[in-house]
Each structure stands twice: as structure tokens, then as C-alpha cells.
Write a protein that holds these residues in place. Sequence first.
Motif, PDB file in Angstrom:
ATOM      1  N   ILE B 112       0.840  -1.219   0.001  1.00  0.00           N
ATOM      2  CA  ILE B 112       0.010  -0.075   0.075  1.00  0.00           C
ATOM      3  C   ILE B 112       0.948   1.270  -0.020  1.00  0.00           C
ATOM      4  O   ILE B 112       0.523   2.188  -0.534  1.00  0.00           O
ATOM      5  CB  ILE B 112      -0.917  -0.214   1.368  1.00  0.00           C
ATOM      6  CG1 ILE B 112      -2.030  -1.085   1.017  1.00  0.00           C
ATOM      7  CG2 ILE B 112      -1.464   1.331   1.611  1.00  0.00           C
ATOM      8  CD1 ILE B 112      -3.051  -1.150   2.120  1.00  0.00           C
ATOM      9  N   VAL B 115       2.322   1.802  -3.457  1.00  0.00           N
ATOM     10  CA  VAL B 115       1.081   2.206  -4.302  1.00  0.00           C
ATOM     11  C   VAL B 115       0.687   3.554  -4.077  1.00  0.00           C
ATOM     12  O   VAL B 115       0.399   4.519  -5.186  1.00  0.00           O
ATOM     13  CB  VAL B 115      -0.087   1.297  -4.417  1.00  0.00           C
ATOM     14  CG1 VAL B 115      -1.423   1.960  -5.091  1.00  0.00           C
ATOM     15  CG2 VAL B 115       0.052  -0.159  -4.847  1.00  0.00           C
ATOM     16  N   VAL B 116       0.660   4.039  -2.898  1.00  0.00           N
ATOM     17  CA  VAL B 116       0.013   5.345  -2.652  1.00  0.00           C
ATOM     18  C   VAL B 116       1.200   6.219  -3.166  1.00  0.00           C
ATOM     19  O   VAL B 116       1.008   7.418  -3.753  1.00  0.00           O
ATOM     20  CB  VAL B 116      -0.083   5.461  -1.205  1.00  0.00           C
ATOM     21  CG1 VAL B 116      -0.500   6.928  -0.983  1.00  0.00           C
ATOM     22  CG2 VAL B 116      -1.440   4.845  -0.915  1.00  0.00           C
ATOM     23  N   MET B 118       3.555   5.931  -5.390  1.00  0.00           N
ATOM     24  CA  MET B 118       3.643   5.873  -6.503  1.00  0.00           C
ATOM     25  C   MET B 118       3.023   7.131  -7.460  1.00  0.00           C
ATOM     26  O   MET B 118       3.550   7.595  -8.337  1.00  0.00           O
ATOM     27  CB  MET B 118       3.426   4.576  -7.474  1.00  0.00           C
ATOM     28  CG  MET B 118       3.660   4.498  -8.718  1.00  0.00           C
ATOM     29  SD  MET B 118       3.720   2.702  -9.140  1.00  0.00           S
ATOM     30  CE  MET B 118       2.176   2.218  -9.065  1.00  0.00           C
ATOM     31  N   THR B 120      -0.029   7.200  -9.369  1.00  0.00           N
ATOM     32  CA  THR B 120      -0.045   6.623 -10.618  1.00  0.00           C
ATOM     33  C   THR B 120      -0.798   7.952 -11.668  1.00  0.00           C
ATOM     34  O   THR B 120      -0.662   7.536 -12.891  1.00  0.00           O
ATOM     35  CB  THR B 120      -1.014   5.489 -10.541  1.00  0.00           C
ATOM     36  OG1 THR B 120      -2.035   5.907  -9.893  1.00  0.00           O
ATOM     37  CG2 THR B 120      -0.210   4.230 -10.020  1.00  0.00           C
ATOM     38  N   LEU B 123       2.411   9.548 -13.446  1.00  0.00           N
ATOM     39  CA  LEU B 123       3.576   8.822 -14.111  1.00  0.00           C
ATOM     40  C   LEU B 123       3.638   9.555 -15.504  1.00  0.00           C
ATOM     41  O   LEU B 123       2.630  10.121 -16.322  1.00  0.00           O
ATOM     42  CB  LEU B 123       3.126   7.315 -14.210  1.00  0.00           C
ATOM     43  CG  LEU B 123       3.101   6.550 -13.027  1.00  0.00           C
ATOM     44  CD1 LEU B 123       2.707   5.261 -13.289  1.00  0.00           C
ATOM     45  CD2 LEU B 123       4.427   6.714 -12.557  1.00  0.00           C
ATOM     46  N   TRP B 125       4.917   7.964 -18.180  1.00  0.00           N
ATOM     47  CA  TRP B 125       4.332   7.293 -19.698  1.00  0.00           C
ATOM     48  C   TRP B 125       2.932   7.354 -19.723  1.00  0.00           C
ATOM     49  O   TRP B 125       2.358   7.289 -20.639  1.00  0.00           O
ATOM     50  CB  TRP B 125       4.805   6.155 -19.523  1.00  0.00           C
ATOM     51  CG  TRP B 125       4.208   4.968 -18.569  1.00  0.00           C
ATOM     52  CD1 TRP B 125       4.877   4.658 -17.335  1.00  0.00           C
ATOM     53  CD2 TRP B 125       3.098   4.259 -18.540  1.00  0.00           C
ATOM     54  NE1 TRP B 125       4.373   3.816 -16.643  1.00  0.00           N
ATOM     55  CE2 TRP B 125       3.268   3.555 -17.367  1.00  0.00           C
ATOM     56  CE3 TRP B 125       2.237   4.035 -19.426  1.00  0.00           C
ATOM     57  CZ2 TRP B 125       2.093   2.769 -17.162  1.00  0.00           C
ATOM     58  CZ3 TRP B 125       1.321   3.158 -19.236  1.00  0.00           C
ATOM     59  CH2 TRP B 125       1.138   2.269 -18.044  1.00  0.00           C
ATOM     60  N   VAL B 126       2.116   7.494 -18.284  1.00  0.00           N
ATOM     61  CA  VAL B 126       0.830   7.791 -18.486  1.00  0.00           C
ATOM     62  C   VAL B 126       0.304   9.066 -19.188  1.00  0.00           C
ATOM     63  O   VAL B 126      -0.620   9.045 -20.013  1.00  0.00           O
ATOM     64  CB  VAL B 126       0.173   7.410 -17.098  1.00  0.00           C
ATOM     65  CG1 VAL B 126      -1.165   7.783 -17.138  1.00  0.00           C
ATOM     66  CG2 VAL B 126       0.241   6.101 -16.568  1.00  0.00           C
ATOM     67  N   SER B 129       0.867   8.813 -22.724  1.00  0.00           N
ATOM     68  CA  SER B 129      -0.209   8.151 -23.489  1.00  0.00           C
ATOM     69  C   SER B 129      -1.717   8.896 -23.446  1.00  0.00           C
ATOM     70  O   SER B 129      -2.136   9.004 -24.480  1.00  0.00           O
ATOM     71  CB  SER B 129      -0.295   6.848 -22.593  1.00  0.00           C
ATOM     72  OG  SER B 129      -1.736   6.437 -22.574  1.00  0.00           O
ATOM     73  N   MET B 130      -1.745   9.714 -22.633  1.00  0.00           N
ATOM     74  CA  MET B 130      -3.067  10.470 -22.355  1.00  0.00           C
ATOM     75  C   MET B 130      -2.842  11.520 -23.798  1.00  0.00           C
ATOM     76  O   MET B 130      -3.884  12.004 -24.137  1.00  0.00           O
ATOM     77  CB  MET B 130      -3.325  11.227 -21.310  1.00  0.00           C
ATOM     78  CG  MET B 130      -3.293  10.305 -19.843  1.00  0.00           C
ATOM     79  SD  MET B 130      -5.269   9.903 -20.027  1.00  0.00           S
ATOM     80  CE  MET B 130      -5.517  10.729 -18.378  1.00  0.00           C
ATOM     81  N   LYS B 133      -3.520  10.476 -26.981  1.00  0.00           N
ATOM     82  CA  LYS B 133      -4.978   9.790 -27.293  1.00  0.00           C
ATOM     83  C   LYS B 133      -4.627   8.128 -27.388  1.00  0.00           C
ATOM     84  O   LYS B 133      -5.221   7.610 -28.125  1.00  0.00           O
ATOM     85  CB  LYS B 133      -5.579  10.363 -28.287  1.00  0.00           C
ATOM     86  CG  LYS B 133      -6.004  11.586 -28.299  1.00  0.00           C
ATOM     87  CD  LYS B 133      -7.466  11.770 -28.069  1.00  0.00           C
ATOM     88  CE  LYS B 133      -7.688  13.270 -28.193  1.00  0.00           C
ATOM     89  NZ  LYS B 133      -7.136  14.247 -26.812  1.00  0.00           N
ATOM     90  N   ASN B 134      -3.890   7.565 -26.445  1.00  0.00           N
ATOM     91  CA  ASN B 134      -3.252   6.137 -26.504  1.00  0.00           C
ATOM     92  C   ASN B 134      -4.130   5.461 -25.547  1.00  0.00           C
ATOM     93  O   ASN B 134      -3.970   4.241 -25.269  1.00  0.00           O
ATOM     94  CB  ASN B 134      -1.833   6.118 -26.609  1.00  0.00           C
ATOM     95  CG  ASN B 134      -1.545   4.560 -26.958  1.00  0.00           C
ATOM     96  OD1 ASN B 134      -2.311   3.833 -27.368  1.00  0.00           O
ATOM     97  ND2 ASN B 134      -0.248   4.507 -26.268  1.00  0.00           N
ATOM     98  N   ASP B 135      -5.028   6.157 -24.644  1.00  0.00           N
ATOM     99  CA  ASP B 135      -5.739   5.304 -23.591  1.00  0.00           C
ATOM    100  C   ASP B 135      -7.085   4.991 -24.104  1.00  0.00           C
ATOM    101  O   ASP B 135      -7.654   5.566 -25.113  1.00  0.00           O
ATOM    102  CB  ASP B 135      -5.972   6.364 -22.415  1.00  0.00           C
ATOM    103  CG  ASP B 135      -6.740   7.477 -22.874  1.00  0.00           C
ATOM    104  OD1 ASP B 135      -6.458   8.053 -23.957  1.00  0.00           O
ATOM    105  OD2 ASP B 135      -7.397   7.880 -21.889  1.00  0.00           O
ATOM    106  N   ILE B 136      -7.619   3.762 -23.632  1.00  0.00           N
ATOM    107  CA  ILE B 136      -8.680   3.162 -24.079  1.00  0.00           C
ATOM    108  C   ILE B 136      -9.967   4.081 -23.661  1.00  0.00           C
ATOM    109  O   ILE B 136     -10.025   4.218 -22.342  1.00  0.00           O
ATOM    110  CB  ILE B 136      -8.795   1.588 -23.545  1.00  0.00           C
ATOM    111  CG1 ILE B 136      -7.709   0.865 -24.016  1.00  0.00           C
ATOM    112  CG2 ILE B 136     -10.109   0.939 -24.029  1.00  0.00           C
ATOM    113  CD1 ILE B 136      -7.587  -0.261 -23.775  1.00  0.00           C
TER     114      ILE B 136
END
Lengths: 101, 182
Positions: B112, B115-116, B118, B120, B123, B125-126, B129-130, B133-136
Motif C-alpha cells: 500500500i 502504491v500510494v 507511486m 499513478t 506517471l 508514460w501515463v 499516453s493521455m 490519445k493512446n488510452d482506451i
Amino acid sequence: MITITDFLLVGAGLFCIGIYMLVSKSNLIQILIGIELMLNAAILNLVAFGRYDRFNNGGQMFALFAIVLAAATTAVTLAIILNVYKRYRTIDPGKIDGLKD
Amino acid sequence: MTLVQALFYLMAFVALGSAVFVASTKNLVRSIFMFFITLMALAGLYVLALADFVAITQIVIYVGGILVLILFAFMLSGRENLNYISAIQNKFISIRKLPALLLAALFLIGLINVVVKMDTGNLEWVKISMEQKNDIQPTIEMTGNIGVNLMTHYLLPFEAVSILLMIALIGAAHLSRKEVAV
């Protein structure tokens, strides 16, 4: 909107329950279920991160491979468990302590 | 709170609760059937993570295949281990389980924390990707894309996994056949 962190927290909880089962149970089948829980936590993490990869589908693809590998390992493990039961008449890992006869 | 969020918390609660039940119950058959609920709730979580194909695969392979195998092995490995299990452990927390509980709790705290910390949402690369427009998005259908990728970009792992499945099939059949009298 659900963030990745929520998924990761659920995955962390499942992983720890899996570890608890792996260490504390005295039955090979329950230990196997613990391993499956840990695998599922890992797959959940892969899928959660896979949301940010639309063109290559890295996360989802390796989640699929992990599911297939889990199926293969489970089949082999259960065959081994049945053999152990045939030989020792128990599936308690604490009592299986002979190499041959 | 939107419907998606409510569903997410419901699924997460069902998954974690049934997993705790699986770990704590004395009755082995009941724990196997509760594991079924855990897998179903996890498939729901995959749908909420926009991975519908993985969710269907999870139901088909895990629930349809692995769980039936586990039930088979349980039925074939005798019924005396049932009585044995209910005889030795009556409480969820007993003194001989304390180390396992401690280990799991420490692991949970560590995970935990990671995760906290990090964070997310931020990040690198996130964010990239946003931007690209590479996110689903929920409106896009992904199954066709997965099929094309499986046959082009991920062909080598696909073939490797098929060979490994073949090996596992032969190995399991070899392990579980009757021994020839020497």
C-alpha cells in the motif's frame, strides 16, 4: 473516474490474502488456491495499466498469456497432487517428507 | 458518485470479502465455491478496467476450466482430509497462524505504501499516453485490435505459449496415468 490506484489497492489486498493462504494452510489444494489468488492480483494490475496502451495492448495481451500459463500450471500441479495422494495417502505438505518409499 | 464508481466498489468489496472467506473457512468445498465468486468479481473488475476480452477469457478459462479441475482433484483426493482440517483449526486467528498473518500484514503495508507513493496519475508514460490519445475509451471496441495484435505484434509469445500448453498437456497426462507394474 476510477484511478489506477484503486485497482492496485484491490490487487495488493488479494495478493496478501494469497500469501496468507500460501503460508498458513495445511492442504495442497488450498495452497494452490492461494497461488491462484496471487496470480489474479498480478493479472488485475496488468489489466489496470493496460488501459493506457490502446494500440499495442501490452497489458491486456500479457494478462491473457498469464491466464493461459495459470491454466497450464494448474493442470500439471493437480496431476502432481493426485500422484502425491496416491503415494502418501495425504496431501498435507508437512507430512510429505520421504524422497522415495 | 457515479454508477461506475458504485459498481467498482461493489465488485472490489465482493472480491476481497469472498477472498477473505476463502482464506478463513474450515470447509474446503465451501472455500472452493467461494473462490468461484472471487473469480467472477475479478472478471467484473476487468470489465470496469475496460478489458472486456480479458474478462470473458477469465470466465471461460478460470471458472470453466481451472475451478472444475480443482474440484475434480479435491473429490479424487479422499474425504479424510476434510475431517482432518476441521479437527485441527477452529479459529481464524490462532497462535500457529500468527507468523503467516504477520507476514501478510507486513506485505500489505509495504504494497500500500508503494502504491500510494507511486501516484499513478502523474506517471510520465501515463501522461504521454493521455496526450497521444493512446488510452482506451469506453466507446471503443477492443477485441478486433487484440486479435490483430496477437497475430502480428505478439506472434512469437503466442507460438511459445502454444508449445508450452502442448508440453503441459502431455506432462499432465503422463503424470496422471497408471503406473506400469515393474
